[in-house]
Design a protein around this motif. Structure first.
Motif, PDB file in Angstrom:
ATOM      1  N   ARG A   3       0.803  -1.214   0.000  1.00  9.13           N
ATOM      2  CA  ARG A   3       0.000   0.000   0.000  1.00  9.13           C
ATOM      3  C   ARG A   3       0.843   1.275   0.000  1.00  9.13           C
ATOM      4  O   ARG A   3       0.332   2.343  -0.326  1.00  9.13           O
ATOM      5  N   PHE A   4       2.090   1.191   0.408  1.00  2.41           N
ATOM      6  CA  PHE A   4       2.933   2.378   0.454  1.00  2.41           C
ATOM      7  C   PHE A   4       3.279   2.814  -0.970  1.00  2.41           C
ATOM      8  O   PHE A   4       3.755   2.029  -1.791  1.00  2.41           O
ATOM      9  N   LEU A   5       3.015   4.074  -1.293  1.00  7.05           N
ATOM     10  CA  LEU A   5       3.249   4.673  -2.609  1.00  7.05           C
ATOM     11  C   LEU A   5       2.347   4.112  -3.714  1.00  7.05           C
ATOM     12  O   LEU A   5       2.523   4.453  -4.884  1.00  7.05           O
ATOM     13  N   CYS A   6       1.377   3.261  -3.353  1.00  7.04           N
ATOM     14  CA  CYS A   6       0.544   2.661  -4.401  1.00  7.04           C
ATOM     15  C   CYS A   6      -0.320   3.712  -5.091  1.00  7.04           C
ATOM     16  O   CYS A   6      -0.538   3.648  -6.308  1.00  7.04           O
ATOM     17  N   CYS A   7      -0.815   4.699  -4.345  1.00  8.51           N
ATOM     18  CA  CYS A   7      -1.654   5.737  -4.936  1.00  8.51           C
ATOM     19  C   CYS A   7      -0.852   6.564  -5.940  1.00  8.51           C
ATOM     20  O   CYS A   7      -1.306   6.830  -7.060  1.00  8.51           O
ATOM     21  N   GLU A   8       0.364   6.950  -5.532  1.00  7.39           N
ATOM     22  CA  GLU A   8       1.213   7.761  -6.401  1.00  7.39           C
ATOM     23  C   GLU A   8       1.582   6.988  -7.671  1.00  7.39           C
ATOM     24  O   GLU A   8       1.560   7.538  -8.778  1.00  7.39           O
ATOM     25  N   ARG A   9       1.936   5.728  -7.511  1.00  7.30           N
ATOM     26  CA  ARG A   9       2.336   4.941  -8.675  1.00  7.30           C
ATOM     27  C   ARG A   9       1.162   4.626  -9.596  1.00  7.30           C
ATOM     28  O   ARG A   9       1.339   4.501 -10.811  1.00  7.30           O
ATOM     29  N   GLN A  10      -0.030   4.568  -9.039  1.00  2.00           N
ATOM     30  CA  GLN A  10      -1.205   4.365  -9.875  1.00  2.00           C
ATOM     31  C   GLN A  10      -1.453   5.583 -10.766  1.00  2.00           C
ATOM     32  O   GLN A  10      -1.831   5.446 -11.932  1.00  2.00           O
ATOM     33  N   VAL A  11      -1.229   6.781 -10.214  1.00  4.06           N
ATOM     34  CA  VAL A  11      -1.393   7.991 -11.017  1.00  4.06           C
ATOM     35  C   VAL A  11      -0.384   8.008 -12.165  1.00  4.06           C
ATOM     36  O   VAL A  11      -0.714   8.375 -13.300  1.00  4.06           O
ATOM     37  N   VAL A  12       0.854   7.584 -11.882  1.00  2.00           N
ATOM     38  CA  VAL A  12       1.858   7.509 -12.943  1.00  2.00           C
ATOM     39  C   VAL A  12       1.420   6.511 -14.013  1.00  2.00           C
ATOM     40  O   VAL A  12       1.517   6.781 -15.213  1.00  2.00           O
ATOM     41  N   ASP A  13       0.932   5.365 -13.588  1.00  2.00           N
ATOM     42  CA  ASP A  13       0.467   4.361 -14.557  1.00  2.00           C
ATOM     43  C   ASP A  13      -0.678   4.885 -15.409  1.00  2.00           C
ATOM     44  O   ASP A  13      -0.780   4.575 -16.598  1.00  2.00           O
ATOM     45  N   ASP A  14      -1.564   5.677 -14.788  1.00  2.00           N
ATOM     46  CA  ASP A  14      -2.714   6.212 -15.519  1.00  2.00           C
ATOM     47  C   ASP A  14      -2.302   7.273 -16.539  1.00  2.00           C
ATOM     48  O   ASP A  14      -2.827   7.301 -17.663  1.00  2.00           O
ATOM     49  N   LEU A  15      -1.397   8.161 -16.144  1.00  5.49           N
ATOM     50  CA  LEU A  15      -1.037   9.296 -16.987  1.00  5.49           C
ATOM     51  C   LEU A  15       0.158   9.019 -17.890  1.00  5.49           C
ATOM     52  O   LEU A  15       0.219   9.510 -19.022  1.00  5.49           O
ATOM     53  N   LEU A  16       1.107   8.266 -17.378  1.00  2.47           N
ATOM     54  CA  LEU A  16       2.354   8.001 -18.101  1.00  2.47           C
ATOM     55  C   LEU A  16       2.599   6.497 -18.121  1.00  2.47           C
ATOM     56  O   LEU A  16       3.518   5.988 -17.477  1.00  2.47           O
ATOM     57  N   PRO A  17       1.775   5.754 -18.848  1.00  2.00           N
ATOM     58  CA  PRO A  17       1.833   4.290 -18.808  1.00  2.00           C
ATOM     59  C   PRO A  17       3.228   3.748 -19.120  1.00  2.00           C
ATOM     60  O   PRO A  17       3.873   4.173 -20.081  1.00  2.00           O
ATOM     61  N   GLY A  18       3.663   2.841 -18.267  1.00  2.00           N
ATOM     62  CA  GLY A  18       4.930   2.160 -18.479  1.00  2.00           C
ATOM     63  C   GLY A  18       6.127   2.830 -17.847  1.00  2.00           C
ATOM     64  O   GLY A  18       7.191   2.204 -17.716  1.00  2.00           O
ATOM     65  N   MET A  19       6.004   4.082 -17.430  1.00  2.00           N
ATOM     66  CA  MET A  19       7.182   4.796 -16.941  1.00  2.00           C
ATOM     67  C   MET A  19       7.686   4.237 -15.617  1.00  2.00           C
ATOM     68  O   MET A  19       8.889   3.986 -15.451  1.00  2.00           O
ATOM     69  N   ASP A  20       6.793   4.044 -14.659  1.00  2.00           N
ATOM     70  CA  ASP A  20       7.239   3.561 -13.358  1.00  2.00           C
ATOM     71  C   ASP A  20       7.867   2.173 -13.478  1.00  2.00           C
ATOM     72  O   ASP A  20       8.893   1.887 -12.850  1.00  2.00           O
ATOM     73  N   GLU A  21       7.276   1.315 -14.286  1.00  2.00           N
ATOM     74  CA  GLU A  21       7.821  -0.022 -14.480  1.00  2.00           C
ATOM     75  C   GLU A  21       9.212   0.034 -15.096  1.00  2.00           C
ATOM     76  O   GLU A  21      10.127  -0.691 -14.680  1.00  2.00           O
ATOM     77  N   GLU A  35      24.580  11.145 -18.095  1.00  2.00           N
ATOM     78  CA  GLU A  35      23.926  10.647 -19.306  1.00  2.00           C
ATOM     79  C   GLU A  35      23.088   9.436 -18.922  1.00  2.00           C
ATOM     80  O   GLU A  35      23.482   8.298 -19.133  1.00  2.00           O
ATOM     81  N   ASN A  36      21.942   9.694 -18.317  1.00  2.00           N
ATOM     82  CA  ASN A  36      21.135   8.614 -17.753  1.00  2.00           C
ATOM     83  C   ASN A  36      19.949   8.283 -18.649  1.00  2.00           C
ATOM     84  O   ASN A  36      19.507   9.124 -19.437  1.00  2.00           O
ATOM     85  N   PRO A  37      19.427   7.067 -18.525  1.00  2.00           N
ATOM     86  CA  PRO A  37      18.276   6.672 -19.351  1.00  2.00           C
ATOM     87  C   PRO A  37      16.940   7.215 -18.865  1.00  2.00           C
ATOM     88  O   PRO A  37      15.930   7.101 -19.557  1.00  2.00           O
ATOM     89  N   GLY A  38      16.911   7.802 -17.673  1.00  2.74           N
ATOM     90  CA  GLY A  38      15.646   8.261 -17.110  1.00  2.74           C
ATOM     91  C   GLY A  38      14.964   9.328 -17.943  1.00  2.74           C
ATOM     92  O   GLY A  38      13.737   9.316 -18.108  1.00  2.74           O
ATOM     93  N   LEU A  39      15.743  10.261 -18.484  1.00  3.23           N
ATOM     94  CA  LEU A  39      15.149  11.329 -19.289  1.00  3.23           C
ATOM     95  C   LEU A  39      14.530  10.787 -20.568  1.00  3.23           C
ATOM     96  O   LEU A  39      13.484  11.264 -21.016  1.00  3.23           O
ATOM     97  N   ASP A  40      15.161   9.762 -21.148  1.00  2.00           N
ATOM     98  CA  ASP A  40      14.579   9.139 -22.342  1.00  2.00           C
ATOM     99  C   ASP A  40      13.273   8.425 -22.010  1.00  2.00           C
ATOM    100  O   ASP A  40      12.316   8.472 -22.787  1.00  2.00           O
ATOM    101  N   VAL A  41      13.232   7.772 -20.852  1.00  2.00           N
ATOM    102  CA  VAL A  41      11.997   7.115 -20.415  1.00  2.00           C
ATOM    103  C   VAL A  41      10.900   8.158 -20.209  1.00  2.00           C
ATOM    104  O   VAL A  41       9.749   7.976 -20.624  1.00  2.00           O
ATOM    105  N   PHE A  42      11.259   9.265 -19.585  1.00  2.00           N
ATOM    106  CA  PHE A  42      10.312  10.357 -19.337  1.00  2.00           C
ATOM    107  C   PHE A  42       9.736  10.880 -20.650  1.00  2.00           C
ATOM    108  O   PHE A  42       8.523  11.077 -20.777  1.00  2.00           O
ATOM    109  N   ARG A  43      10.597  11.094 -21.630  1.00  2.00           N
ATOM    110  CA  ARG A  43      10.129  11.565 -22.941  1.00  2.00           C
ATOM    111  C   ARG A  43       9.222  10.534 -23.599  1.00  2.00           C
ATOM    112  O   ARG A  43       8.133  10.847 -24.082  1.00  2.00           O
ATOM    113  N   ARG A  44       9.708   9.305 -23.638  1.00  2.00           N
ATOM    114  CA  ARG A  44       8.987   8.249 -24.358  1.00  2.00           C
ATOM    115  C   ARG A  44       7.602   8.015 -23.792  1.00  2.00           C
ATOM    116  O   ARG A  44       6.652   7.709 -24.530  1.00  2.00           O
ATOM    117  N   CYS A  45       7.456   8.179 -22.494  1.00  2.00           N
ATOM    118  CA  CYS A  45       6.163   7.926 -21.842  1.00  2.00           C
ATOM    119  C   CYS A  45       5.267   9.158 -21.799  1.00  2.00           C
ATOM    120  O   CYS A  45       4.179   9.112 -21.215  1.00  2.00           O
TER     121      CYS A  45
END
Length: 378
Positions: A3-21, A35-45
């Protein structure tokens, strides 16, 4: 703990599918490199469109959703959360600017959403003894163009940005003195360059280097004047920008602390009393941030909202410090020396105190505001 952070991660899944995973599958050490992959994930999602209104091809996230998204991202990658907060701050400012202008900002917002552009913020933070509202760049009118000179350091997203928003000093239209303005500078504009600046290993993934403008020319429609007077030291644009900045940056660092809390909740080493104490700290801080965010959706705006956001930011700062200290202790020495994650998250969480406005510098202004004076940001 499911249950911890589940609400926050659900919002990410709803708005930015696949990013949290995707972020969860990448080691923290990889996400925190320059030079990290996080920014590319952010863009792609679709992250750049989070605060762009739906009518301009954006996701139209409300303040509560945005706060939850930033906390969830902070729990995966502190650098990504901090860097994207600066993007969202710039986008929120563009949205506010568009309410009072000819409409060119809406074209930019559509481009940000459709092309997934990253926007860096060149507002005047980072210089000791200088107020956040004091621009580090100057502008002059020359041959029907606006010419910009100066630099911003540190500037998050310096190496990945597609567009820079910068506060500048511009000669007043009546020819007397100077006034504030916001300039929009596309990446690749002649005279715009990036120099190394960030020397710490902590939050290097924010790409917070120096952005230099050397006789950079932009058309007048990419410069927006700000109406500021001694009687009204913050206009609607600045107030809205600061409000978003404080909420999203606080949520981002709360996410960093939450990453440690999550690790401790999954550990059998710490007793229930210690685990409960950190839960109380981080969840009460989140509730405070959400209350301000919810207020923004129901009419709480302007100086009243900013004052509440600042109070909640400093309360969050204290809650993060308490929770992180207890988590490091509760996880134990072997967790601390066995890998870099615990030490890194603890170090990164401390940086909330360095974002403007600093608590000591803001103390008198807050007291004066609650005593009836206009809000000032030193």
């Amino acid at each position: 703990m499911d249950r911890f952070l589940c609400c926050e991660r659900q919002v990410v899944d709803d708005l930015l599918p696949g990013m949290d995973e995707c972020l969860a599958d990448i080691p923290l050490s990889e996400l925190e490199r320059q030079e990290n992959p996080g920014l590319d994930v952010f863009r792609r999602c679709g992250g750049p469109a989070l605060l762009v209104p739906e009518q301009f091809a954006g996701l139209g996230a409300d303040p509560v959703q945005a706060v939850r998204v930033q906390r969830a991202i902070g729990a995966r990658s502190p650098s990504l959360a901090v860097a994207t907060t600066m993007h969202h701050f710039s986008v929120a400012s563009l949205v506010e600017t568009g309410k009072r202008s000819t409409g060119f900002e809406w074209m930019l917002l559509e481009a940000i959403a459709r092309d997934r552009l990253l926007v860096a913020s060149g507002f005047a933070e980072g210089r000791t003894g200088q107020g956040i509202l004091a621009p580090t760049m100057r502008a002059q009118e020359r041959g029907g163009r606006i010419v910009l000179n100066g630099s911003k350091r540190p500037c998050s997203l310096a190496r990945s940005m597609d567009l820079l928003t910068a506060s500048v000093l511009l000669p007043a239209e009546n020819g007397t003195g100077e006034g504030f303005a916001i300039a929009l500078v596309p990446k690749g504009t002649p005279g715009l360059s990036v120099k190394p600046f960030w020397n710490s290993f902590v939050l290097v993934g924010t790409q917070s280097d120096e952005v230099v403008l050397d006789n950079v020319e932009v058309p007048p429609n990419l410069v927006v004047r700000i109406d500021v007077t001694p009687e009204r030291p913050l206009d609607d644009l600045q107030t809205t920008g600061f409000l978003w900045f404080e909420l999203l940056m606080s949520a981002s660092y709360l996410g960093v602390a939450s990453a440690l809390v999550e690790r401790m909740l999954a550990s059998s080493r710490a007793d229930a009393g210690l685990r409960a104490s950190v839960l109380v700290d981080v969840e009460s801080a989140m509730a405070a941030l959400e209350s301000v965010a919810l207020g923004m959706t129901t009419g709480l705006l302007g100086e009243a909202a900013l004052a509440r956001a600042l109070v909640c930011r400093y309360a969050t700062q204290d809650a993060v410090a308490r929770a992180v200290t207890r988590c490091v202790e509760g996880l134990g020495g072997m967790a601390y020396i066995g890998a870099d994650d615990v030490a890194y998250l603890a170090a990164a969480s401390a940086a909330l105190a360095f974002h403007p406005p600093a608590r000591d510098g803001m103390a008198r202004a807050l007291c004066e505001y609650y005593d009836g004076s206009p809000m000032r940001v030193p």
